[in-house]
Design a protein around this motif. Structure first.
Motif, PDB file in Angstrom:
ATOM      1  N   ILE A  16       5.020  85.096  87.138  1.00 17.60           N
ATOM      2  CA  ILE A  16       4.091  86.138  87.598  1.00 17.60           C
ATOM      3  C   ILE A  16       2.751  85.520  87.975  1.00 17.60           C
ATOM      4  CG2 ILE A  16       2.761  88.146  86.857  1.00 17.60           C
ATOM      5  CD1 ILE A  16       5.196  88.945  85.146  1.00 17.60           C
ATOM      6  N   LEU A  17       2.304  84.543  87.193  1.00 15.08           N
ATOM      7  CA  LEU A  17       1.059  83.845  87.502  1.00 15.08           C
ATOM      8  C   LEU A  17       1.169  83.117  88.848  1.00 15.08           C
ATOM      9  CD1 LEU A  17      -1.766  82.959  86.501  1.00 15.08           C
ATOM     10  CD2 LEU A  17      -0.651  81.003  85.409  1.00 15.08           C
ATOM     11  N   GLU A  18       2.299  82.476  89.073  1.00 18.73           N
ATOM     12  CA  GLU A  18       2.523  81.762  90.343  1.00 18.73           C
ATOM     13  C   GLU A  18       2.502  82.722  91.522  1.00 18.73           C
ATOM     14  OE1 GLU A  18       3.573  78.283  92.692  1.00 18.73           O
ATOM     15  OE2 GLU A  18       2.657  78.606  90.729  1.00 18.73           O
ATOM     16  N   LEU A  19       3.210  83.837  91.385  1.00 24.05           N
ATOM     17  CA  LEU A  19       3.225  84.842  92.452  1.00 24.05           C
ATOM     18  C   LEU A  19       1.829  85.405  92.706  1.00 24.05           C
ATOM     19  CD1 LEU A  19       6.450  87.029  92.010  1.00 24.05           C
ATOM     20  CD2 LEU A  19       5.898  85.465  93.871  1.00 24.05           C
ATOM     21  N   SER A  20       1.070  85.604  91.652  1.00 26.19           N
ATOM     22  CA  SER A  20      -0.284  86.147  91.797  1.00 26.19           C
ATOM     23  C   SER A  20      -1.176  85.186  92.570  1.00 26.19           C
ATOM     24  CB  SER A  20      -0.889  86.424  90.414  1.00 26.19           C
ATOM     25  OG  SER A  20      -0.124  87.369  89.704  1.00 26.19           O
ATOM     26  N   PHE A  21      -1.081  83.906  92.255  1.00 28.18           N
ATOM     27  CA  PHE A  21      -1.875  82.899  92.971  1.00 28.18           C
ATOM     28  C   PHE A  21      -1.513  82.878  94.455  1.00 28.18           C
ATOM     29  CE2 PHE A  21      -2.693  80.018  89.050  1.00 28.18           C
ATOM     30  CZ  PHE A  21      -3.831  80.749  88.752  1.00 28.18           C
ATOM     31  N   ALA A  71      -3.325  86.842 100.993  1.00 26.44           N
ATOM     32  CA  ALA A  71      -4.212  87.958 101.322  1.00 26.44           C
ATOM     33  C   ALA A  71      -5.534  87.445 101.881  1.00 26.44           C
ATOM     34  CB  ALA A  71      -4.451  88.819 100.087  1.00 26.44           C
ATOM     35  N   TRP A  72      -6.071  86.389 101.277  1.00 29.49           N
ATOM     36  CA  TRP A  72      -7.342  85.833 101.747  1.00 29.49           C
ATOM     37  C   TRP A  72      -7.192  85.194 103.124  1.00 29.49           C
ATOM     38  CZ3 TRP A  72      -9.178  80.712 102.509  1.00 29.49           C
ATOM     39  CH2 TRP A  72     -10.561  80.605 102.689  1.00 29.49           C
ATOM     40  N   ALA A 118      -9.765  84.150 106.249  1.00 29.07           N
ATOM     41  CA  ALA A 118      -9.595  82.902 107.000  1.00 29.07           C
ATOM     42  C   ALA A 118      -9.058  83.131 108.408  1.00 29.07           C
ATOM     43  CB  ALA A 118      -8.662  81.957 106.236  1.00 29.07           C
ATOM     44  N   SER A 119      -8.593  84.321 108.686  1.00 29.15           N
ATOM     45  CA  SER A 119      -8.147  84.631 110.050  1.00 29.15           C
ATOM     46  C   SER A 119      -9.339  84.774 110.996  1.00 29.15           C
ATOM     47  CB  SER A 119      -7.330  85.921 110.061  1.00 29.15           C
ATOM     48  OG  SER A 119      -8.087  87.005 109.548  1.00 29.15           O
ATOM     49  N   MET A 169      -5.499  78.003  95.513  1.00 28.67           N
ATOM     50  CA  MET A 169      -4.442  77.277  96.227  1.00 28.67           C
ATOM     51  C   MET A 169      -3.944  76.090  95.413  1.00 28.67           C
ATOM     52  SD  MET A 169      -6.226  77.277  99.987  1.00 28.67           S
ATOM     53  CE  MET A 169      -7.022  78.782 100.581  1.00 28.67           C
ATOM     54  N   ARG A 170      -4.875  75.371  94.829  1.00 28.23           N
ATOM     55  CA  ARG A 170      -4.475  74.243  93.990  1.00 28.23           C
ATOM     56  C   ARG A 170      -3.836  74.743  92.699  1.00 28.23           C
ATOM     57  NH1 ARG A 170     -10.049  70.831  95.127  1.00 28.23           N
ATOM     58  NH2 ARG A 170      -9.294  69.719  96.987  1.00 28.23           N
ATOM     59  N   GLY A 171      -4.234  75.948  92.288  1.00 28.09           N
ATOM     60  CA  GLY A 171      -3.650  76.528  91.082  1.00 28.09           C
ATOM     61  C   GLY A 171      -2.163  76.758  91.224  1.00 28.09           C
ATOM     62  N   TRP A 172      -1.719  77.385  92.340  1.00 29.28           N
ATOM     63  CA  TRP A 172      -0.280  77.626  92.475  1.00 29.28           C
ATOM     64  C   TRP A 172       0.480  76.336  92.739  1.00 29.28           C
ATOM     65  CZ3 TRP A 172       2.349  76.186  96.750  1.00 29.28           C
ATOM     66  CH2 TRP A 172       1.719  76.198  98.006  1.00 29.28           C
ATOM     67  N   GLN A 173      -0.191  75.351  93.341  1.00 26.31           N
ATOM     68  CA  GLN A 173       0.478  74.065  93.552  1.00 26.31           C
ATOM     69  C   GLN A 173       0.773  73.386  92.215  1.00 26.31           C
ATOM     70  OE1 GLN A 173      -1.703  71.225  95.953  1.00 26.31           O
ATOM     71  NE2 GLN A 173      -0.414  69.522  95.290  1.00 26.31           N
TER      72      GLN A 173
END
Length: 238
Positions: free
Chosen positions: A19-24, A30-31, A36-37, A184-188
């Motif tokens: 769940i933590l991975e999916l949240s990251f 979303a961002w 960033a778009s 980004m580095r968190g989910w990696q």
């Protein structure tokens, strides 16, 4: 034979980490779409120019793979494991043969899910490290006009550190990029504990399977020995 406590704890930990991975990943996506778009304002040569928040050649498949690994860990292994182990302890609900099939299927999914997480882990780090140290050519970026930066290929974990090395005119944009770069580095890096927890879960599940197999054929799939024992006690009770 009840589900071992270590296996239950490992399943719970895997679901939480998934769940933590999916949240990251969801936060990053979303961002990327919402912020960033657009563009970031960069100071250069006495004036400013607008840099698109995403490069032309943006690599995101590794994020999709990690998302799939996390979803598999939560739904198929986590929730699927809870349902499977519940049914295994109550084989009369669906029948012994079908319960046995579901149990075997879940054990197979455990192995396949572990391989998927390992593949995601290797893929993400390989792709990210292969683009390590890339820099944005600010002269080229300043002349792109209404086009995205086209030089090189980039991952989110490589592109945004390069953006932060530019002279960004808006401090709030700089802080926003830095905050989401940590995500980004968190989910990696979260893929590492997710793999280790999943490996532990798989090992514990198969150790329990072997224990049940040694205890008797009926224990392998559906725990009929426990039910028969309970029935015998009821008959023996006056």
């Amino acid at each position: 034979m009840a589900v071992s406590l270590p296996l239950a704890i490992a399943l719970g930990a895997l679901m939480i980490d998934g769940i933590l991975e999916l949240s990251f990943i969801t936060s990053m996506v979303a961002w990327l779409h919402q912020t960033a778009s657009g563009t970031f304002t960069v100071n250069f040569d006495g004036s400013t120019f607008e840099l698109y928040g995403e490069p032309k050649h943006f690599l995101v498949d590794q994020g999709h793979t990690s998302n799939g690994a996390a979803g598999t860990a939560i739904i198929l292994i986590g929730f699927g494991g809870i349902v499977t182990l519940f049914l295994r302890s109550r084989p009369h609900i669906l029948g012994q043969k079908f319960t046995s099939f579901i149990y075997g299927l879940w054990l197979t999914i455990l192995v396949l899910g572990l391989m998927l997480t390992l593949s995601a882990l290797a893929y993400v780090f390989a792709v990210t490290n292969s683009h390590k140290g890339q820099m944005i050519d600010v002269k080229v970026a300043s002349t792109t006009g209404n086009h995205k930066y086209a030089l090189d290929t980039w991952t989110p974990q490589n592109w945004f550190p390069a953006v932060l090395k530019l002279d960004l005119a808006n401090e709030s944009q700089k802080n926003d990029i830095a905050n989401h770069l940590r995500v980004m580095r968190g989910w990696q890096y979260n893929l590492i504990p997710m793999f280790l927890i999943q490996l532990t879960t798989t090992v514990l599940a198969f150790l329990e399977f072997l224990q049940r197999r040694r205890a008797g054929p009926s224990l392998v799939a559906y725990g009929a020995v426990e039910r028969n024992s309970a029935e015998q006690k009821m008959v023996a009770t006056p």
